[in-house]
Design an enzyme around this catalytic site. Sequence first.
Site, PDB file in Angstrom:
ATOM      1  N   LYS A   2       0.847  -1.202   0.000  1.00 37.57           N
ATOM      2  CA  LYS A   2       0.000   0.000   0.000  1.00 37.57           C
ATOM      3  C   LYS A   2       0.881   1.250   0.000  1.00 37.57           C
ATOM      4  O   LYS A   2       0.532   2.247  -0.634  1.00 37.57           O
ATOM      5  CB  LYS A   2      -0.922   0.032   1.225  1.00 37.57           C
ATOM      6  CG  LYS A   2      -1.757  -1.215   1.437  1.00 37.57           C
ATOM      7  CD  LYS A   2      -2.844  -1.391   0.441  1.00 37.57           C
ATOM      8  CE  LYS A   2      -3.648  -2.649   0.689  1.00 37.57           C
ATOM      9  NZ  LYS A   2      -2.895  -3.910   0.852  1.00 37.57           N
ATOM     10  N   CYS A   7      -7.807  -8.365   4.540  1.00 37.81           N
ATOM     11  CA  CYS A   7      -7.943  -9.456   3.556  1.00 37.81           C
ATOM     12  C   CYS A   7      -8.662 -10.596   4.262  1.00 37.81           C
ATOM     13  O   CYS A   7      -8.258 -11.750   4.179  1.00 37.81           O
ATOM     14  CB  CYS A   7      -6.602  -9.848   2.960  1.00 37.81           C
ATOM     15  SG  CYS A   7      -5.371 -10.286   4.160  1.00 37.81           S
TER      16      CYS A   7
END
Length: 457
Positions: free
Chosen positions: A118, A233
Amino acid sequence: MKIPAAFIKQMAGTPGWKEADFCTILESGEQVQSIRLNSRKMSDPDQLNFKERTAVPWASTGFYLPERPKYTLDPLLHAGAYYVQEASSMFLEQAINQLLPGKNGLRVLDLCAAPGGKSTHLRSLFPDDTVLVSNEVIKSRVTILEENLLKWGNSNQIITNNDPRDFSKADLLFDIIVVDAPCSGSGLFRRDPKAMEEWSEELVELCSQRQKRILTDIWPCLKENGWLIYSTCSYSMQEDESIVDWVLSGFEAGSAKLQLDPSWNIVETESPVKKGLGYRLYPDRLKGEGFFLAAFKKGGETEKKPSRKNRVKLEKATKQQVEDIREWVQPELAAFYMLNGMMVGMGEQVPELIGDLSPLYIRRAGVTLGKWAGKQLLPDHALALSMNLSAAISRIELQDTSALQYLRKEEIHIDSAKPGWNLVTYKGLGLGWMKVLPNRSNNYYPKEWRILMQSGR
Ligand code: SAM
């Protein structure tokens, strides 16, 4: 490995969940490969060594590859031309681009940053004047975060190694905080059977408690009207929609709506109580693994933190050092300091931020340029990878085989090179330093980064 029965049971009633389709795609064992281009280093994807590529629909620089290449043997990976990243997690780009269309001069925190997927993406999505603080609490994981960010090559970057609760002791407030939270990992079942083995209802509960703790600790560090982007996730509602409800109940926050192209097959969900929005990506609906994202805008007033007196003051580089470094760097690098005996270059905003972050453990800031031995600079590896390196520095361009030899830290014979420091390049991108002496050349590739894999494996 079998999908845990307790997981299937827990998923009943989860928005967008289709048990039969999910189980079929997981059992197929299909592996999706994807990368994200560092378009500031390499603007043309045709320069990549992957000729067959298709676009990841929700990410402008994301590409699927038809099969898994030997990434380690591709010099462009080591030059920071791309990052190997799971496609669904690139959905972050939609949140940033849709929620923050004008985004200059921001302060962004990536709180749970290692290994850097990220953070490298955020770096590409914001202009250079945005300062990104990438934090990782687990010390052993900071090394890989650091390596990936150095390869990405930006200067307005700070890497910290702190627990989320430490941030409230600092003066700094952020415009954007990304919490890519540690989670039970069911979204990775297909690519990592170990995640299936480790999954349990207790783990989901434990992760959910930890996610709430992290959010409680970091919420005060978000500016009024700032955005917090939360992702996991995990498919479990306890870690996704229930967290959305918990944030909307406990903080003055609004939930954000993102525009979805119907062809993406991303599922918009509503949290059960507060009807806050979230976005679910399922592997049976799109090409990617499991991912969840929700964004919150902070309302109310953020208490302005009183400025502390014990702010770290950086030691400025001497006038002579600044003059001497000029031939090594591009003019945008505005501020030069000494940190742990090394000269460091930064954008103008970074030094002030370091003062604001004082009580935190700052592992790196800006670009480490090197160490002075009298008037001679021993250039740091970070400078070789930096986009702020001067174009005037002498270069040695290597082809595939010799570039791999260099990355294995082997000795390389160069027939015609300028004596002294040379930047070793591959397809024009810096890989590291080589010092050319009268009878030989010394390979300065960092020992701990050298590649061990042999070709043809
Ligand atoms: N954002 C990363 C990326 O895109 O490459 C992945 C982050 S991973 C999902 C979650 C990270 O949170 C891990 O690096 C983990 O070490 C870190 N972590 C674990 N426990 C934590 C805690 N209590 N507070 C903050 N971060 C934590």
